[in-house]
Design a protein around this motif. Structure first.
Motif, PDB file in Angstrom:
ATOM      1  N   TYR A 139     -26.339 -18.166 -30.690  1.00 30.45           N
ATOM      2  CA  TYR A 139     -26.290 -19.317 -29.809  1.00 30.45           C
ATOM      3  C   TYR A 139     -25.642 -20.552 -30.428  1.00 30.45           C
ATOM      4  O   TYR A 139     -25.859 -21.670 -29.961  1.00 30.45           O
ATOM      5  CB  TYR A 139     -27.686 -19.655 -29.264  1.00 30.45           C
ATOM      6  N   LEU A 140     -24.819 -20.363 -31.456  1.00 27.80           N
ATOM      7  CA  LEU A 140     -24.083 -21.493 -32.024  1.00 27.80           C
ATOM      8  C   LEU A 140     -22.934 -21.901 -31.110  1.00 27.80           C
ATOM      9  O   LEU A 140     -22.646 -23.088 -30.951  1.00 27.80           O
ATOM     10  CB  LEU A 140     -23.545 -21.117 -33.411  1.00 27.80           C
ATOM     11  N   PHE A 141     -22.286 -20.917 -30.497  1.00 32.24           N
ATOM     12  CA  PHE A 141     -21.139 -21.196 -29.627  1.00 32.24           C
ATOM     13  C   PHE A 141     -21.545 -21.070 -28.166  1.00 32.24           C
ATOM     14  O   PHE A 141     -22.194 -20.105 -27.775  1.00 32.24           O
ATOM     15  CB  PHE A 141     -19.989 -20.242 -29.960  1.00 32.24           C
ATOM     16  N   SER A 142     -21.111 -22.037 -27.372  1.00 29.68           N
ATOM     17  CA  SER A 142     -21.545 -22.115 -25.974  1.00 29.68           C
ATOM     18  C   SER A 142     -20.585 -21.447 -25.005  1.00 29.68           C
ATOM     19  O   SER A 142     -20.972 -21.151 -23.867  1.00 29.68           O
ATOM     20  CB  SER A 142     -21.715 -23.582 -25.570  1.00 29.68           C
ATOM     21  N   ASN A 261     -26.195 -12.944 -23.830  1.00 32.66           N
ATOM     22  CA  ASN A 261     -25.097 -13.691 -24.474  1.00 32.66           C
ATOM     23  C   ASN A 261     -25.547 -14.277 -25.806  1.00 32.66           C
ATOM     24  O   ASN A 261     -25.231 -15.420 -26.139  1.00 32.66           O
ATOM     25  CB  ASN A 261     -24.587 -14.810 -23.561  1.00 32.66           C
ATOM     26  N   HIS A 262     -26.283 -13.489 -26.570  1.00 30.98           N
ATOM     27  CA  HIS A 262     -26.987 -14.027 -27.731  1.00 30.98           C
ATOM     28  C   HIS A 262     -26.093 -14.340 -28.921  1.00 30.98           C
ATOM     29  O   HIS A 262     -26.384 -15.251 -29.695  1.00 30.98           O
ATOM     30  CB  HIS A 262     -28.117 -13.087 -28.169  1.00 30.98           C
ATOM     31  N   ILE A 263     -25.034 -13.597 -29.103  1.00 33.15           N
ATOM     32  CA  ILE A 263     -24.151 -13.795 -30.255  1.00 33.15           C
ATOM     33  C   ILE A 263     -22.710 -13.619 -29.805  1.00 33.15           C
ATOM     34  O   ILE A 263     -22.385 -12.686 -29.072  1.00 33.15           O
ATOM     35  CB  ILE A 263     -24.464 -12.793 -31.384  1.00 33.15           C
ATOM     36  N   LEU A 325     -33.467 -17.291 -20.898  1.00 30.31           N
ATOM     37  CA  LEU A 325     -32.598 -17.548 -22.046  1.00 30.31           C
ATOM     38  C   LEU A 325     -33.185 -18.583 -22.996  1.00 30.31           C
ATOM     39  O   LEU A 325     -32.922 -18.530 -24.203  1.00 30.31           O
ATOM     40  CB  LEU A 325     -31.218 -18.002 -21.570  1.00 30.31           C
ATOM     41  N   GLU A 326     -33.956 -19.533 -22.470  1.00 25.36           N
ATOM     42  CA  GLU A 326     -34.530 -20.552 -23.351  1.00 25.36           C
ATOM     43  C   GLU A 326     -35.453 -19.920 -24.391  1.00 25.36           C
ATOM     44  O   GLU A 326     -35.519 -20.365 -25.533  1.00 25.36           O
ATOM     45  CB  GLU A 326     -35.277 -21.609 -22.542  1.00 25.36           C
ATOM     46  N   GLU A 330     -34.693 -20.402 -28.327  1.00 28.04           N
ATOM     47  CA  GLU A 330     -35.710 -20.992 -29.203  1.00 28.04           C
ATOM     48  C   GLU A 330     -36.008 -20.078 -30.388  1.00 28.04           C
ATOM     49  O   GLU A 330     -36.116 -20.529 -31.534  1.00 28.04           O
ATOM     50  CB  GLU A 330     -36.985 -21.274 -28.419  1.00 28.04           C
ATOM     51  N   ALA A 331     -36.114 -18.794 -30.115  1.00 26.83           N
ATOM     52  CA  ALA A 331     -36.437 -17.847 -31.182  1.00 26.83           C
ATOM     53  C   ALA A 331     -35.266 -17.652 -32.136  1.00 26.83           C
ATOM     54  O   ALA A 331     -35.440 -17.602 -33.361  1.00 26.83           O
ATOM     55  CB  ALA A 331     -36.842 -16.507 -30.578  1.00 26.83           C
ATOM     56  N   MET A 332     -34.049 -17.557 -31.593  1.00 27.75           N
ATOM     57  CA  MET A 332     -32.902 -17.198 -32.423  1.00 27.75           C
ATOM     58  C   MET A 332     -32.291 -18.375 -33.158  1.00 27.75           C
ATOM     59  O   MET A 332     -31.812 -18.236 -34.288  1.00 27.75           O
ATOM     60  CB  MET A 332     -31.842 -16.495 -31.581  1.00 27.75           C
TER      61      MET A 332
END
Length: 359
Positions: A139-142, A261-263, A325-326, A330-332
């Motif tokens: 989740y660094l890139f949107s 869309n996690h990574i 997704l939140e 939050e976890a990742m």
């Protein structure tokens, strides 16, 4: 170390940082150049019209993509461009679908000069230099645009140059393979539902750590073994870009598609730096231009391919789930420190630079 998230960064950044981001990420009004080389002013094929004066070279290129994959598309386009630009004097023989081994084999082939070219991710070189794993920070890139801005930044160029010096893998251009989702035989609606899930992840420590934080039982398997692993129940789920999972027919052995869309994942066109430097200047120029163009042309393909894959999954009877997704974010994002910032030289600065490119 204090955790920095996209939200907290942007809240504190202000207009000054936004102006800096415009410079560092190549501005918002133009497309960024591909990493490792400048974007060609003309098509690679222009070399043929101008008259190629370089020598003859035979290159071998490998990737793990199956038929119809983005890797196949990019490698075929590179071959077409470079052979056209050199009047057929530089030829490219392509070995797809893992014919020359898995990702680690391709990395080592370039590193030890037993392979001329290959398509893989910068993060696949993490055992030699982990800075390329920034692309896989969850989740660094949107968005794809965010990634493209980062690819055009001085920060990414410096990372690519460092990787080339240490691994012999010189990037000719970067392309998207997609934001990753999950195919599963277990119904998942929140991050808490991932606890105990037996999931296949790539052969990379960063993926093991990321899914370990969710309480998953991770199994690292080559991509070619995943179909059978799902079929036999060795694993309950797998994750990758939708278009890639479709090319491998994983949907045939899964009940649910969880759109997380996690990574972000992207590959680069790599060439042995020593191999390239042993060629004449005309050949080098043609190869660099073809690589930059082939990668850049693929930027617009993947988003459409992702949607087609998701539609194909549903047509095959796979139930789509749009999870909370939140809960995943939050976890990742909580592992940014452990995964990257705290263990990478200048890790915080690299993450800051990546966040600043979301403009």
């Amino acid at each position: 170390m204090k955790k920095i998230t996209r939200r907290s960064f942007l809240a504190a950044a202000g207009l000054g940082a936004a102006a800096l981001a415009l410079t560092a990420c190549g501005g918002s009004g133009s497309s960024p150049a591909s990493s490792g080389s400048s974007a060609p002013a003309a098509s690679a094929g222009a070399g043929a019209a101008a008259g190629y004066a370089g020598g003859s070279y035979a290159l071998q290129m490998a990737h793990i993509g199956a038929g119809g994959s983005i890797e196949e598309t990019v490698s075929n386009r590179f071959k077409e461009l470079v052979e056209e630009a050199t009047d057929g004097k530089v030829t490219v023989e392509i070995f797809g679908n893992g014919q020359l081994g898995g990702l680690n084999d391709l990395v080592d082939g370039i590193r030890y000069d037993t392979l001329d070219m290959a398509l893989f991710a910068a993060g696949n070189m993490e055992s030699y230099n982990p800075k390329g794993t920034i692309l896989g920070v969850p989740y660094l890139f949107s968005s794809y645009k965010h990634v493209e801005n980062f690819y055009g930044s001085d920060t990414w160029k410096a990372v690519c140059e460092e990787l080339a010096d240490e691994t012999n893998a010189l990037s000719l251009g970067d392309f998207h393979t997609g934001f990753r989702d999950i195919l599963s035989n277990v119904e998942i609606h929140t991050a808490a539902d991932m606890k105990g899930l037996v999931i296949r992840v790539p052969e990379a420590p960063s993926f093991v750590k990321t899914f370990g934080t969710l309480g998953c039982n991770t199994t690292a398997l080559p991509a070619s073994d995943v179909y059978q692993a799902l079929q036999t129940g060795l694993v309950e789920a797998t994750e990758a870009a939708p278009s890639y999972m479709l090319s491998m027919n994983y949907q045939d052995q899964a009940k649910y598609c969880i759109v997380t869309n996690h990574i972000y994942t992207g590959n680069s066109i790599y060439i042995s730096k020593s191999k390239l430097e042993g060629m004449d200047a005309d050949a080098q120029a043609a190869i660099k231009a073809a690589g930059a163009q082939a990668a850049k042309e693929a930027w617009d393909i993947v988003a459409e391919a992702d949607q087609k894959a998701l539609d194909a999954f549903e047509a095959a009877g796979v139930t789509r789930i749009d999870p909370d997704l939140e809960s995943f974010k939050e976890a990742m994002t909580g592992v940014w420190g452990e995964l990257f910032i705290d263990n990478i030289e200048n890790g915080q600065e690299l993450v800051d630079a990546a966040l600043a490119c979301d403009i």
